[in-house]
Scaffold this active site. Sequence first.
Site, PDB file in Angstrom:
ATOM      1  CG  HIS A  80      -1.829  -1.193   1.273  1.00  0.00           C
ATOM      2  ND1 HIS A  80      -3.101  -1.178   0.753  1.00  0.00           N
ATOM      3  CD2 HIS A  80      -1.635  -2.453   1.744  1.00  0.00           C
ATOM      4  CE1 HIS A  80      -3.667  -2.370   0.921  1.00  0.00           C
ATOM      5  NE2 HIS A  80      -2.793  -3.163   1.520  1.00  0.00           N
ATOM      6  CG  LEU A  81       3.297   2.176  -3.055  1.00  0.00           C
ATOM      7  CD1 LEU A  81       3.792   2.422  -4.475  1.00  0.00           C
ATOM      8  CD2 LEU A  81       4.493   2.077  -2.101  1.00  0.00           C
ATOM      9  CG  HIS A 197      -9.260  -8.450   1.843  1.00  0.00           C
ATOM     10  ND1 HIS A 197      -8.283  -7.784   2.537  1.00  0.00           N
ATOM     11  CD2 HIS A 197     -10.263  -8.654   2.732  1.00  0.00           C
ATOM     12  CE1 HIS A 197      -8.689  -7.596   3.790  1.00  0.00           C
ATOM     13  NE2 HIS A 197      -9.883  -8.110   3.933  1.00  0.00           N
ATOM     14  CG  ASP A 323      -1.203  -6.544   3.605  1.00  0.00           C
ATOM     15  OD1 ASP A 323      -1.412  -5.469   3.008  1.00  0.00           O
ATOM     16  OD2 ASP A 323      -2.056  -7.109   4.306  1.00  0.00           O
TER      17      ASP A 323
END
Lengths: 445, 312
Positions: A80-81, A197, A323
């Site tokens: 997650h950026l 997910h 993650d």
Amino acid sequence: MIILIVNGHIIDPRNEMYGLGDIVIENWKIKEIRYRESKPGQGNPESEGDSFVQQFPESPEIIDASGLYVMPGLVDMHVHLREPGYEYKETIKSGTMAAVRGGFTSVCCMPDTKPVNDNETVTEFILRKAYAEGACYVYPIGAVTKGQEGRELAEMGMMREAGCVAFSDDGMPVKNSLIMRRALEYSRTFGAPVISHAEDIDLTACGVMNEGYLSTLLGLKGIPREAEVIMIKRDIDLALLTGGRLHIAHVSTEEGVNAIREAKRAGINVTAETCPHYFTITEDAVKDYNTDAKVNPPLRTEKDIAAIKEGLSDDTIDVIATDHAPHHRDEKLCEFDSAASGISGLETALPLGLKLVEEGVLDLSHLIRKMSLNPSDILGLDRGVLREGSDAALVIVDMDSEFEVEPEKFVSKGKNTPFKGMYLKGRPVVTICKGRIYDFRAERP
Amino acid sequence: MSSLGIKDLLGIKGLSRKQIYLVLDTAAGFKDVLKRDIKKVPALRGKTVFNLFFEPSTRTRTSFELAAKRLSTDVINFSVPTSSFVKGESLLDTIRTIESYGVDYIVIRHSSSGVPHFIARHSHASVVNAGDGINEHPTQALLDAFTIKEKKGYFEGLKIAIVGDILHSRVAKSNIYCLRELGAELRIVAPPTFVPHGIDSFGVEVYFDADKGLKDVDVIMMLRIQNERQEGGFLPSSDEYSRFWGLTEERLARASQGAVVMHPGPMNRGVEIMSEVADSTSSVILEQVTNGVAVRMAVLYLLNRTRVTKHV
């Protein structure tokens, strides 16, 4: 410009080659790989030593890799950026710097940004930003549904054309089975996997940690393991129904591993990943209400760790992804119930993976495959290789370097790690990618 | 010994039998004080108690306030209405602000488990848990133990049933830890939806059937049933709960001769407990309230008062 990496232990998981050798990089392409010695029947033995260096007249950049390991740059298919929208947590710039520091040269960023990456404009923004400011290569993952709301399919084709390599509503499940079915069907057109997910959020309810004795003891609401297992099984069944390409994200349970193993045996087109925290620490890390150990899916138990290790060993689990979920300190320095879920993982993943090698769960080449070649193959990236003519994306690792995890020294903006204070072994000293040499030797005496 | 040897009371978990008895014995002394004409002692004069309540509470807050005043402390009540829609200042900022006032005790109630532990990490004041989420409510357990000791005189082998929503009850959790440590035989009587995971490891017997669970017990502790539990799918209706788990005179008759009935309040008359039982001679519910003040005085008195007053 010529770079020589001299006398390193080369690991090439694609060609199953490993041995002492040298690598010549010219104009950021691998020009030549020479093995000085290699396992029988592999590579071309050479033993010319220093004379190798002397044959380059125009004083190349020389990196002495004696005692070090040279491997393809790692590929993280789950980060997650946070950009656009949550730049206070992480940016493409800071997140990719954390990546190269952790030995990764390619990262795939999840679409749960603000706005959500559910259309080609956002995809293009991310890619443009990554091109200009990213320390490594960035491959966006597009949303399965518009706004990740689980109602209508997002424009997968257009996002695929713009550069998305997979589709996922990560952070949220695709709750509606019909929408998931359609996504698995429709995405077949573009040959990109749907990443699940796997979480039944009705079963999760208000849960904040693994359900069991410990959650009762701490008075924290539990998330039953079935919340993950049921969704993994549903999605496997839908993959069978549709023939779609399914990838299960962040597997945390024994039963989840078993379900995937069975599916693979039955020939269903499914791949899976786990994360370092799921094979390293248990729910015990939550004791004393440590919000840095709050993560979704939650940390489980010893038996799950054992099953995940077995799943990694027998290739039920193809990939180790981080993650990487950076958060601002204020989002962790609060009530456990309100704290954000997630672990900043890019800068500890490789040494945590190397513990598996030390324990004999995986051999080194097998580990590197799960952290580079396998995710690359699942997403069709042509990464994770050391091949003459290919782009120079590689990492040089000092396996003996022992260090204490000090989150304040992370280059990621997210200092949220349950591994704080832990001593780990093995870290990147030089990462080469995107036309740059990132040299960490000076800062690590 | 006139101290528990700890700075904070975060829970019963981790307290020894010796520590629990110290609280009970000290509380007995304070109960005598409360029977006097002048009900105040100068034990903690000059100290400041900060009642920080993030959940609505009348009883517990009042009980702590009275306990603190009887010990001659200065008391400040601070109630923060919490709702997920109203986002006020962060908990840490609230604590830092209170810390700056230089208070000696923070009595905390919060809907989120572990908040007292969080405050204890970030404050020099002694933290007393007045109920955190579904975790613990230690002073309630101590006052319950005090009441049982007064009525029955012993704990070892005493049969005690806790009836109701164990899953969401911090009162039940603290009572389980406390009464197990004191050697009582504990039963949990509840529908399966209210039984927490891993309860077997807590050394209690679980009964789904109230008639069986209450047979021959010496003490019955009823818990309040919250109406919103129906929405979570835990119960079909309060009527159904009442029929199967409500404490009626008939069910009470299954308990041993002279059994006592307890309830932490506020009661839902006609749901978990019938008025005939609540108002009967078996009921010690109002005595629990009286004892609560004495026990809270003991807790405040016995915590380590090591805080160095900051010189301004």
